[in-house]
Design an enzyme around this catalytic site. Structure first.
Site, PDB file in Angstrom:
ATOM      1  N   ARG A 178      -5.415  40.851  -0.853  1.00 22.53           N
ATOM      2  CA  ARG A 178      -5.552  40.995  -2.308  1.00 22.53           C
ATOM      3  C   ARG A 178      -4.940  42.328  -2.780  1.00 22.53           C
ATOM      4  O   ARG A 178      -5.476  43.011  -3.628  1.00 22.53           O
ATOM      5  CB  ARG A 178      -7.013  40.888  -2.740  1.00 22.53           C
ATOM      6  CG  ARG A 178      -7.698  39.604  -2.339  1.00 22.53           C
ATOM      7  CD  ARG A 178      -7.062  38.383  -3.007  1.00 22.53           C
ATOM      8  NE  ARG A 178      -7.660  37.156  -2.472  1.00 22.53           N
ATOM      9  CZ  ARG A 178      -7.160  36.465  -1.458  1.00 22.53           C
ATOM     10  NH1 ARG A 178      -6.037  36.857  -0.879  1.00 22.53           N
ATOM     11  NH2 ARG A 178      -7.741  35.379  -1.019  1.00 22.53           N
ATOM     12  N   SER A 272     -13.666  34.595  -8.254  1.00 26.33           N
ATOM     13  CA  SER A 272     -14.326  35.414  -7.233  1.00 26.33           C
ATOM     14  C   SER A 272     -14.289  36.880  -7.652  1.00 26.33           C
ATOM     15  O   SER A 272     -13.204  37.432  -7.829  1.00 26.33           O
ATOM     16  CB  SER A 272     -13.641  35.236  -5.875  1.00 26.33           C
ATOM     17  OG  SER A 272     -13.702  33.892  -5.463  1.00 26.33           O
ATOM     18  N   GLU A 372     -12.504  42.412  -7.172  1.00 24.31           N
ATOM     19  CA  GLU A 372     -11.140  41.910  -7.285  1.00 24.31           C
ATOM     20  C   GLU A 372     -10.529  42.177  -8.653  1.00 24.31           C
ATOM     21  O   GLU A 372      -9.359  42.553  -8.747  1.00 24.31           O
ATOM     22  CB  GLU A 372     -11.092  40.401  -6.993  1.00 24.31           C
ATOM     23  CG  GLU A 372     -11.208  40.048  -5.516  1.00 24.31           C
ATOM     24  CD  GLU A 372     -10.769  38.635  -5.236  1.00 24.31           C
ATOM     25  OE1 GLU A 372      -9.980  38.086  -6.036  1.00 24.31           O
ATOM     26  OE2 GLU A 372     -11.204  38.058  -4.218  1.00 24.31           O
TER      27      GLU A 372
END
Length: 376
Positions: A178, A272, A372
């Site tokens: 990520r 998420s 995130e």
């Protein structure tokens, strides 16, 4: 180039948080960014900066794609760039694979669905990931065993500091979990940030400087399904299909995600909220000794990835609330907006809840969860 003033951003972020952009520009072609570079140079002159120096973070344009990976904590004083560059096309096909190109403004899921419909598999595990194509390399999106770095061939971008276009290969994007070169600020001091971007040294950081305009993906032949994740293994057992087609994998992933994750159009969320943490084998064994049922996956480098949602659920957060921000009752990894409009969650409530979860997981497991979404 039309600059819109005081633009409501509630419909442009999937959390549905109420906020406004002081100024917004819709980017529908790469040429729009070249005009924008002139505006940025004027800002630098007003601030007394040399042409090759960067603006302060609070003056840099904010690039907005689908708004699915952002938490707005208030009105945005910076110029907002709404990416809307269209286009889907097959650039090349040979016996080794397909080379596909997509505009930065295309919805990621639309790209995945189009490739499946065109009998060009390889992206099916990443179906229904929210957001736009241009945002995909920034986050190095991934799901069910496949990440963008596994499929990216190259991309085009524009240097906002000079107004010049450039291209990067997958290797030059410095991908991580990520993570990518687009999430890191340019290094200080002399170097390529004072002139044209040198792709060979782009790893110094491109956040606030580069805007992606087009992305090219390589989908190899022959197609090989990626079915290692537990949810897909269960679907194989339930259906009795041991050799699913690309369309079947696509349909399974879409169905799994729809059951696990709330629809942002119904319940605001950013997908998420936390990254799945990675730990050493020793750390993993220590946690397994205390929590034998913890969901974990071995990684190629010998480390283990733990399911952040499982950790949060084990700490009792599922269904808990702070103001109008809550933890989704069906998936603890997802934070949701339990209200609407002015009566909905604020960015402050979302981040207060997130920090409380981080503290709880750290106190119990010694693991620091990393969010995130980008917090603005």
């Amino acid at each position: 180039m039309l600059v819109e003033k005081n633009v409501p951003l509630q419909s442009y972020n999937t959390f549905g948080i109420v906020a406004k952009a002081r100024a917004l520009v819709r980017i529908r072609q790469a040429q729009d960014l070249l005009s924008l570079a002139g505006i940025i140079q004027e800002q630098k002159q007003q601030a007394g900066l040399a042409p090759g120096k960067r603006l302060a973070p609070d003056l840099e344009p904010l690039v907005l794609g689908g708004g699915s990976n952002i938490v707005l904590t208030g009105d945005v004083p910076r110029l907002v760039l709404k990416m809307e560059i269209p286009g889907l096309r097959l650039m090349e096909e040979n016996e080794a694979g397909w080379l596909v190109e997509a505009g930065a403004g295309e919805r990621w899921h639309d790209l995945v669905r189009w490739t499946i419909e065109q009998d060009m598999p390889g992206l099916e595990n990443m179906a229904l990931i929210p957001g736009t194509v241009g945002a995909a390399p920034v986050q190095n999106i991934g799901a069910y065993g496949v990440e963008l770095q596994d499929r990216l061939h190259s991309l085009d971008a524009v240097d906002l500091w000079t107004g010049r276009p450039f291209s990067l290969t997958a290797a030059q994007c410095a991908f991580g979990y990520r993570d990518s070169v687009f999430k890191h600020r340019p290094a200080g001091g002399p170097g390529p940030q004072e002139g044209d971007i040198d792709p060979a040294t782009a790893g110094l950081g491109l956040s606030g400087r580069a805007v992606i305009t087009r992305v090219r993906l390589w989908l190899p032949k022959p197609w090989q399904p990626v079915l290692d994740y537990l949810d897909l293994q269960r679907r194989m057992e339930q259906t009795g299909i041991q050799r699913p087609s690309p369309r079947q994998v696509f349909d399974w992933v879409v169905d799994i995600r729809r059951h696990k994750l709330p629809d942002p159009a119904v319940l605001g969320n950013a997908g998420s909220f936390f990254k799945n943490p990675t730990v050493t084998p020793e750390q993993c064994q220590d946690i397994i000794a205390r929590e034998p049922r913890i969901v974990h996956y071995p990684m190629a480098d010998g480390s283990f990835k733990l399911a952040a949602g499982w950790l949060i659920d084990a700490c009792g957060w599922k269904g808990k609330m702070v103001g109008h921000a809550g933890v989704y009752e069906k998936q603890a990894l997802v934070l949701v907006n339990l209200g609407q409009g002015e009566q909905g969650a604020t960015g402050g409530e979302v981040m207060t809840l997130a920090k409380a979860i981080q503290t709880s997981v750290y106190e119990r497991y010694g693991i620091r969860l990393e969010p995130e979404p980008v917090v603005v």
